[in-house]
Design a protein around this motif. Structure first.
Motif, PDB file in Angstrom:
ATOM      1  N   SER A   1       0.833  -1.207   0.000  1.00 36.36           N
ATOM      2  CA  SER A   1       0.000   0.000   0.000  1.00 36.36           C
ATOM      3  C   SER A   1       0.872   1.264   0.000  1.00 36.36           C
ATOM      4  CB  SER A   1      -1.014  -0.019   1.141  1.00 36.36           C
ATOM      5  OG  SER A   1      -0.393   0.177   2.363  1.00 36.36           O
TER       6      SER A   1
ATOM      7  N   LEU B   1       1.903   1.815  -3.540  1.00 38.77           N
ATOM      8  CA  LEU B   1       0.799   2.418  -4.294  1.00 38.77           C
ATOM      9  C   LEU B   1       0.724   3.910  -4.037  1.00 38.77           C
ATOM     10  CD1 LEU B   1      -2.037  -0.169  -3.784  1.00 38.77           C
ATOM     11  CD2 LEU B   1      -0.903   0.429  -5.912  1.00 38.77           C
ATOM     12  N   ARG B   2       0.916   4.289  -2.777  1.00 37.82           N
ATOM     13  CA  ARG B   2       0.827   5.694  -2.401  1.00 37.82           C
ATOM     14  C   ARG B   2       1.943   6.503  -3.061  1.00 37.82           C
ATOM     15  NH1 ARG B   2       0.763  10.283  -1.292  1.00 37.82           N
ATOM     16  NH2 ARG B   2       1.846  11.293   0.398  1.00 37.82           N
ATOM     17  N   PHE B   3       3.119   5.881  -3.208  1.00 34.86           N
ATOM     18  CA  PHE B   3       4.264   6.658  -3.678  1.00 34.86           C
ATOM     19  C   PHE B   3       4.474   6.633  -5.187  1.00 34.86           C
ATOM     20  CE2 PHE B   3       5.219   7.175   0.696  1.00 34.86           C
ATOM     21  CZ  PHE B   3       5.854   8.399   0.714  1.00 34.86           C
TER      22      PHE B   3
ATOM     23  N   PRO C   1       2.546   7.658  -7.732  1.00 34.29           N
ATOM     24  CA  PRO C   1       2.305   8.963  -8.386  1.00 34.29           C
ATOM     25  C   PRO C   1       3.318  10.022  -7.990  1.00 34.29           C
ATOM     26  CG  PRO C   1       0.458   8.343  -6.954  1.00 34.29           C
ATOM     27  CD  PRO C   1       1.393   7.205  -6.951  1.00 34.29           C
ATOM     28  N   ILE C   2       3.777   9.983  -6.731  1.00 27.32           N
ATOM     29  CA  ILE C   2       4.751  10.980  -6.277  1.00 27.32           C
ATOM     30  C   ILE C   2       6.072  10.800  -7.002  1.00 27.32           C
ATOM     31  CG2 ILE C   2       6.094  11.733  -4.281  1.00 27.32           C
ATOM     32  CD1 ILE C   2       3.668  11.075  -2.568  1.00 27.32           C
TER      33      ILE C   2
ATOM     34  N   ARG D   1      13.103   9.760   0.863  1.00 30.54           N
ATOM     35  CA  ARG D   1      11.674   9.722   1.199  1.00 30.54           C
ATOM     36  C   ARG D   1      11.364   8.555   2.119  1.00 30.54           C
ATOM     37  NH1 ARG D   1       8.406  13.004  -1.658  1.00 30.54           N
ATOM     38  NH2 ARG D   1       9.202  13.772  -3.630  1.00 30.54           N
TER      39      ARG D   1
ATOM     40  N   LEU E   1       9.616   8.772   5.671  1.00 30.53           N
ATOM     41  CA  LEU E   1       8.346   8.096   5.888  1.00 30.53           C
ATOM     42  C   LEU E   1       8.432   7.157   7.091  1.00 30.53           C
ATOM     43  CD1 LEU E   1       5.516   7.786   4.511  1.00 30.53           C
ATOM     44  CD2 LEU E   1       6.373   5.592   3.728  1.00 30.53           C
TER      45      LEU E   1
END
Lengths: 286, 267
Positions: free
Chosen positions: B160, B163-165, B167-168, B213, B217
């Protein structure tokens, strides 16, 4: 009011490797810091990059443990707490970081806000309630089901704050939360933070290098090279113009103007912090 | 905003969309197995009809389903080609060294049908399940593996976060690319090797940034009391509802019918 956070002669050292010589070097980021922070206060920590202000916040949050000395948060000593229980300290002293992107974990806003309370095992119904309350407090309830990727920097930072609030902390530490934001976002975040302090009585420790953000604080701590060099109300601290200049710190523009006017012989009081104050002082001169 | 939806999720409100992701996972696996179970044309017709009904229920337009097939069309033709020309059996056509046998054609058709159904069946799952749900489903559905010391929660968490990262990181790659272009880097011309080489100055800063990152995180997660999967609760825990049990019932029925068909058509 009781002391909520107490630092006692804290030293923090870490090892750095010089790039060329392959030699180990010990860097002292904090040297013999002692301070107490009372519950419900709004404290701003000022300092240059490398002054140790971020390290200080991470000590309180138990992300870093002191090399010497002790840090007490709500009576718990971070150095003597077993590692698997450190999260109980972090629950009381939440932390918001600089980069809004790197601290959002969920793929949906509500999921992200729920991340903290999920970790401490809050049951389902209470969780949903906490998420709603936290989002309301930062004024982001309309974005509950949005993807965090589409939010502005200021909004992301407010989500990060909501994520902390959902843990119901007594204190929130903020490590330059506005450094990567535009002026609008900065204002949004600061207003939210001040409101939390005023309405919810949450202790705020705001680390920043924007002098303007320190004006409304209860207390300002100035750090330089791992030490606390000044500690007092904004008025007291910003009156010490020469000392601040000596460590290459600026003061708010109004304060500086008032200082220069005083030096030219105008009879103005020390430590003027706002435009209104200066206007009033100038008008009362005649 | 090209990258806001990941994977190929098709947003619609249908029975299939509302199913628990675990059900859909089991469904897909059982369906794939069933395709290799049956051997006769009847079995494939039945499997095809079944899939058609499910697609209809899912409200996903057929062209979305076909889009998934486009990616494997080469594989499809490739297997068909070899099956047709290289099989032994009763010759139906011969010209020079080329021989086509009845068995060859049969295998080719069977393989092609199987592959098509398999791809469509599994892409139906990804079309009707958000990546988040899929991760949740995997984490919970594979929870029993914890007994064998498989770090199920950690894998789910990693998925997950990935998935979150995505697009970043995509955004960051775009930014680095522009910065490099501004200083005269050329990403568009030259052959494959030259293009691959041009990617190096893009990948290195991207990796460095990704590590940074990750470090940030990890701290942010710890600051929010993350201490592993033990004792964690969920905002929206997966719960089986009536619909899910019905779906399992349908699946069992399908499997039973498939086995019956296989036995009946064999003789």
């Amino acid at each position: 009011m009781e002391e909520f956070i107490r630092l006692q002669d804290v030293v923090y050292e870490y090892h750095a490797y010089a790039e060329e010589e392959h030699e180990e070097e010990t860097v002292r980021a904090l040297s013999h810091i002692s301070a107490e922070i009372r519950e419900g206060s709004f404290v701003v920590v000022l300092g240059h990059n490398g002054s140790g202000k971020s390290t200080l916040a991470k000590q309180v949050n138990a992300l870093l443990l002191p090399t010497e000395g002790y840090v007490y948060v709500c009576g718990a000593n971070t150095r003597e707490t077993p590692e698997e229980d450190l999260w109980k300290i972090r629950k009381n002293a939440g932390m918001v970081f600089q980069n809004p992107d790197n601290q959002i974990i969920g793929n949906v806003v509500e999921e992200d806000v729920a991340f903290g309370p999920e970790n401490i095992g809050i049951p389902e119904e209470e969780l949903a309630r906490r998420v709603t309350r936290a989002l309301e407090k930062v004024g982001m309830e309309a974005y509950r089901m949005h993807s965090p990727n589409r939010l502005s920097g200021g909004q992301k930072q407010r989500i990060a704050i909501a994520g902390m609030l959902a843990l119901k902390p007594k204190c929130i530490l903020m490590d330059e939360p506005t450094a990567m934001l535009d002026p609008m976002g900065r204002k949004e975040v600061l207003e939210t933070v001040h409101e939390l302090n005023r309405k919810e009585g949450i202790t705020i420790v705001l680390i920043t290098h924007y002098m303007e953000e320190a004006v409304d604080a209860d207390r300002v701590i100035v750090m330089d090279r791992g030490q606390i060099v000044m500690d007092g109300t904004p008025k007291e601290v910003f009156s010490r113009m020469e000392e601040l200049r000596a460590i290459r710190m600026s003061v708010p523009e109004v304060t500086e103007l008032a200082y220069e006017l005083r030096k030219e012989g105008l009879d103005l009081p020390e430590g003027i912090l706002s435009i209104e104050e200066l206007t009033e002082a100038l008008c009362s001169l005649n | 905003m090209r990258y806001t939806t990941l994977g190929q999720y098709y947003d619609a409100d249908s029975v299939i969309h509302r199913l628990d992701p675990r059900v859909k996972l089991v469904f897909t696996i059982v369906y794939i197995v069933s395709l290799y179970l049956g051997n006769s044309p009847f079995c494939y017709i039945f499997a095809g009809l079944f899939l058609a009904v499910v697609i209809r229920l899912s409200k996903v337009p057929v062209r979305y389903m076909l889009r998934g097939l486009k990616a494997v069309i080469f594989l499809l033709l490739f297997t068909a080609f070899f099956n047709i020309f290289l099989s032994q059996g009763d010759v139906v056509f011969q010209w020079g060294f080329i021989t086509i046998t009845r068995q060859g054609i049969e295998t080719a058709v069977r393989m092609a049908v199987r592959l098509v159904l398999l791809i469509m069946g599994s892409s139906l799952m990804t079309l009707t399940t958000t990546p988040n749900d899929l991760t949740d489903g995997l984490e919970k559905g594979l929870g029993f593996l914890k007994v064998f010391h498989v770090p199920v929660h950690e894998i789910g968490m990693m998925m997950s976060i990935a998935l979150r990262f995505i697009p970043i990181l995509v955004e960051e790659a775009g930014r680095i690319m522009m910065a490099q272009k501004a200083r005269g880097a050329d990403f568009d011309s030259g052959g494959l090797i030259k293009k691959a080489k041009a990617m190096i100055p893009l990948l290195i800063p991207l990796f460095v940034a990704a590590f940074r990152r990750a470090n940030d995180l990890a701290q942010a997660m710890e600051a929010r009391c993350y201490h592993g999967g033990n004792g964690r609760t969920k905002l929206h825990p997966l719960k089986y509802r009536r619909l899910d049990f019905i779906a399992y019932g349908v699946l069992l029925l399908y499997l039973a019918l498939m086995i019956v068909l296989k036995i009946v058509t064999k003789s």
